[in-house]
Design a protein around this motif. Structure first.
Motif, mmCIF file in Angstrom:
data_model
loop_
_atom_site.group_PDB
_atom_site.id
_atom_site.type_symbol
_atom_site.label_atom_id
_atom_site.label_comp_id
_atom_site.label_asym_id
_atom_site.label_seq_id
_atom_site.Cartn_x
_atom_site.Cartn_y
_atom_site.Cartn_z
ATOM 1 N N ALA A 38 -3.275 -6.990 3.813
ATOM 2 C CA ALA A 38 -2.297 -6.181 2.412
ATOM 3 C C ALA A 38 -2.394 -5.025 1.501
ATOM 4 O O ALA A 38 -3.258 -5.260 0.808
ATOM 5 N N PHE A 39 -1.491 -4.528 2.185
ATOM 6 C CA PHE A 39 -0.933 -3.132 1.486
ATOM 7 C C PHE A 39 -0.220 -2.512 1.031
ATOM 8 O O PHE A 39 0.539 -2.817 2.100
ATOM 9 N N LEU A 40 -0.171 -1.133 0.554
ATOM 10 C CA LEU A 40 1.062 -0.971 -0.275
ATOM 11 C C LEU A 40 1.424 -0.201 1.630
ATOM 12 O O LEU A 40 0.853 1.138 0.915
ATOM 13 N N THR A 41 3.027 0.193 1.148
ATOM 14 C CA THR A 41 3.587 1.764 1.406
ATOM 15 C C THR A 41 4.859 1.934 1.499
ATOM 16 O O THR A 41 5.956 1.521 0.587
ATOM 17 N N LYS A 42 5.747 3.374 1.194
ATOM 18 C CA LYS A 42 6.839 3.569 0.389
ATOM 19 C C LYS A 42 7.287 4.469 1.135
ATOM 20 O O LYS A 42 6.848 4.984 2.582
ATOM 21 N N SER A 43 8.889 3.969 1.224
ATOM 22 C CA SER A 43 10.109 4.208 2.382
ATOM 23 C C SER A 43 10.142 5.919 1.832
ATOM 24 O O SER A 43 10.137 6.443 1.223
ATOM 25 N N ASP A 44 10.819 6.979 2.745
ATOM 26 C CA ASP A 44 11.280 8.407 2.276
ATOM 27 C C ASP A 44 11.810 8.399 1.421
ATOM 28 O O ASP A 44 12.087 9.025 0.387
ATOM 29 N N GLY A 45 12.588 7.271 0.963
ATOM 30 C CA GLY A 45 13.456 6.972 0.016
ATOM 31 C C GLY A 45 13.149 6.484 -1.657
ATOM 32 O O GLY A 45 13.398 6.260 -2.703
ATOM 33 N N GLY A 46 12.058 6.379 -1.121
ATOM 34 C CA GLY A 46 10.624 5.884 -2.565
ATOM 35 C C GLY A 46 10.602 4.526 -2.908
ATOM 36 O O GLY A 46 10.389 4.327 -4.080
ATOM 37 N N ALA A 47 11.278 3.870 -2.154
ATOM 38 C CA ALA A 47 11.150 2.725 -2.447
ATOM 39 C C ALA A 47 9.746 1.711 -1.669
ATOM 40 O O ALA A 47 9.140 2.279 -0.774
ATOM 41 N N LEU A 48 8.942 0.881 -2.442
ATOM 42 C CA LEU A 48 7.616 -0.046 -2.520
ATOM 43 C C LEU A 48 7.555 -1.323 -1.452
ATOM 44 O O LEU A 48 8.756 -2.257 -1.813
ATOM 45 N N ALA A 49 6.802 -1.112 -0.071
ATOM 46 C CA ALA A 49 6.486 -2.465 -0.094
ATOM 47 C C ALA A 49 5.289 -2.487 0.245
ATOM 48 O O ALA A 49 4.135 -2.094 0.428
ATOM 49 N N LEU A 50 5.330 -4.223 0.321
ATOM 50 C CA LEU A 50 4.116 -5.042 0.159
ATOM 51 C C LEU A 50 3.970 -5.125 2.091
ATOM 52 O O LEU A 50 4.701 -5.744 2.450
ATOM 53 N N ASN A 51 2.932 -4.327 2.706
ATOM 54 C CA ASN A 51 2.643 -4.867 4.380
ATOM 55 C C ASN A 51 1.359 -6.497 3.972
ATOM 56 O O ASN A 51 0.853 -6.330 3.618
ATOM 57 N N ILE A 52 1.630 -7.564 4.816
ATOM 58 C CA ILE A 52 0.800 -7.757 5.810
ATOM 59 C C ILE A 52 0.185 -8.031 7.332
ATOM 60 O O ILE A 52 1.452 -8.601 7.528
ATOM 61 N N ALA A 124 4.888 10.032 14.075
ATOM 62 C CA ALA A 124 5.244 11.971 14.790
ATOM 63 C C ALA A 124 3.782 12.207 15.948
ATOM 64 O O ALA A 124 4.275 12.813 16.754
ATOM 65 N N ALA A 125 2.927 11.123 15.527
ATOM 66 C CA ALA A 125 1.190 11.567 16.850
ATOM 67 C C ALA A 125 2.429 10.273 18.115
ATOM 68 O O ALA A 125 1.264 10.296 18.767
ATOM 69 N N LYS A 126 2.992 9.673 17.364
ATOM 70 C CA LYS A 126 3.502 8.747 18.531
ATOM 71 C C LYS A 126 2.118 7.431 18.697
ATOM 72 O O LYS A 126 1.998 7.680 20.022
ATOM 73 N N ALA A 127 1.074 7.320 18.163
ATOM 74 C CA ALA A 127 -0.165 6.407 18.275
ATOM 75 C C ALA A 127 -0.759 5.755 17.147
ATOM 76 O O ALA A 127 0.775 5.884 15.878
ATOM 77 N N GLU A 128 -1.541 5.450 16.997
ATOM 78 C CA GLU A 128 -2.223 4.673 15.368
ATOM 79 C C GLU A 128 -2.830 5.605 15.484
ATOM 80 O O GLU A 128 -3.216 5.683 16.356
ATOM 81 N N VAL A 129 -3.444 5.887 14.015
ATOM 82 C CA VAL A 129 -4.007 7.224 13.188
ATOM 83 C C VAL A 129 -4.335 6.293 12.357
ATOM 84 O O VAL A 129 -4.344 5.564 11.532
ATOM 85 N N PRO A 130 -5.631 7.070 11.765
ATOM 86 C CA PRO A 130 -6.349 7.023 10.307
ATOM 87 C C PRO A 130 -5.644 7.284 9.071
ATOM 88 O O PRO A 130 -5.382 8.312 9.166
ATOM 89 N N THR A 131 -4.856 6.151 8.406
ATOM 90 C CA THR A 131 -4.478 6.145 6.918
ATOM 91 C C THR A 131 -4.728 5.810 5.930
ATOM 92 O O THR A 131 -5.543 4.557 5.865
ATOM 93 N N LYS A 132 -4.840 6.704 4.453
ATOM 94 C CA LYS A 132 -5.422 6.201 3.568
ATOM 95 C C LYS A 132 -4.220 4.691 2.917
ATOM 96 O O LYS A 132 -3.179 6.140 2.982
ATOM 97 N N VAL A 133 -4.318 3.661 2.663
ATOM 98 C CA VAL A 133 -3.509 3.098 1.695
ATOM 99 C C VAL A 133 -3.922 2.157 0.454
ATOM 100 O O VAL A 133 -5.163 2.474 0.505
ATOM 101 N N ASP A 134 -3.268 1.698 -0.157
ATOM 102 C CA ASP A 134 -3.063 1.169 -1.662
ATOM 103 C C ASP A 134 -3.365 -0.441 -1.283
ATOM 104 O O ASP A 134 -2.350 -0.579 -0.584
ATOM 105 N N MET A 135 -4.990 -0.919 -0.871
ATOM 106 C CA MET A 135 -5.158 -2.635 -0.605
ATOM 107 C C MET A 135 -5.150 -3.583 -1.766
ATOM 108 O O MET A 135 -5.830 -2.803 -2.441
ATOM 109 N N LEU A 136 -4.458 -4.532 -1.763
ATOM 110 C CA LEU A 136 -4.930 -5.207 -2.252
ATOM 111 C C LEU A 136 -5.505 -6.365 -2.075
ATOM 112 O O LEU A 136 -6.129 -7.488 -1.222
#
Length: 244
Positions: A38-52, A124-136
């Motif tokens: 359960a983690f947060l991401t932001k769109s290019d326009g600044g909208a915040l999303a919870l992803n599960i 950009a990489a067209k693949a899954e890459v290690p990414t830092k996220v804010d996790m709930l």
């Protein structure tokens, strides 16, 4: 400071209502989910999303994204003002707040986040890459019952001139989490707030949607979405939480 602190609820904005209106595609129905991420991401326009990222009891994966705020241009708010001048929560915020209330007994604004590294898709990489996220982290390994819809939607493609996504004329099936219910007693947030003595909406939801594909593609029949049961009674938020 947590990114979620500004998502506090307001008694002047209507709480979640009980009404009926995404791996492999599940048929519409009730699923008990275990939350794995359960983690947060932001769109290019600044909208915040919870992803599960969650799994069903038969180990099928469910992925869902809930947009909990608007973008920078609209003030990064968890609500909007309708044409009658009334404030309404964003649907994604309502779903995300329901999830946290029904799993850990807290509103999403009360939760802290921790930095974790997970594999995420990079365009950009067209693949899954290690990414830092804010996790709930409080949500990890919790369980919730989800009313999941299988729905038919339009395939879209981005118009390079307008920047808008437009229907291609083709359709696809996808899953969407339509409603959450507390795992221990099958209650909705509305039923808990109104201090109902037993869960009832879950049965109405299942009767309406189990095995039904919701048609959302352009020009599709609206018959599958009509006749939602009457919402459960609402009340103002009590001084002490009913969700703990």
């Amino acid at each position: 400071m947590s990114l979620l602190k500004n998502l506090k609820t307001d008694d002047n904005i209507q709480s979640e209502r009980d009404s009926l209106g995404g791996s492999s595609i599940l048929e519409s129905g009730l699923q008990t989910l275990t939350i794995n991420l359960a983690f947060l991401t932001k769109s290019d326009g600044g909208a915040l999303a919870l992803n599960i990222r969650a799994t069903t009891e038969d180990n099928k994966e469910v992925r869902q994204q809930f947009w909990v705020t608007s973008g920078d241009a609209k003030g990064n708010k968890n609500y909007y003002t309708n044409k009658n001048g009334e404030k309404q929560y964003l649907p994604g915020f309502t779903m995300a707040n329901s999830l946290t209330l029904l799993t850990v007994g807290k509103e999403i604004s009360e939760l802290d986040t921790e930095t974790r590294v997970i594999s995420l898709w990079s365009s950009a990489a067209k693949a899954e890459v290690p990414t830092k996220v804010d996790m709930l982290v409080d949500l990890l390994k919790t369980q919730v019952i989800a009313g999941i819809l299988k729905q038919t939607v339009d395939k879209t493609v981005k118009n390079q001139t307008s920047g808008q996504y437009e229907p291609t004329g083709e359709t696809k099936d996808e899953n969407e989490v339509d409603k959450f219910f507390r795992a221990k007693d099958k209650m909705t947030t509305g039923e808990i707030r109104s201090q109902a003595t037993e869960a009832s909406f879950i049965h109405a939801w299942e009767k309406k949607w189990a095995g039904v594909t919701k048609q959302k593609s352009k020009g599709a029949s609206a018959g599958a979405t009509s006749g939602a049961p009457k919402p459960a009674g609402q009340s103002t938020k009590p001084s002490t939480s009913l969700f703990g």
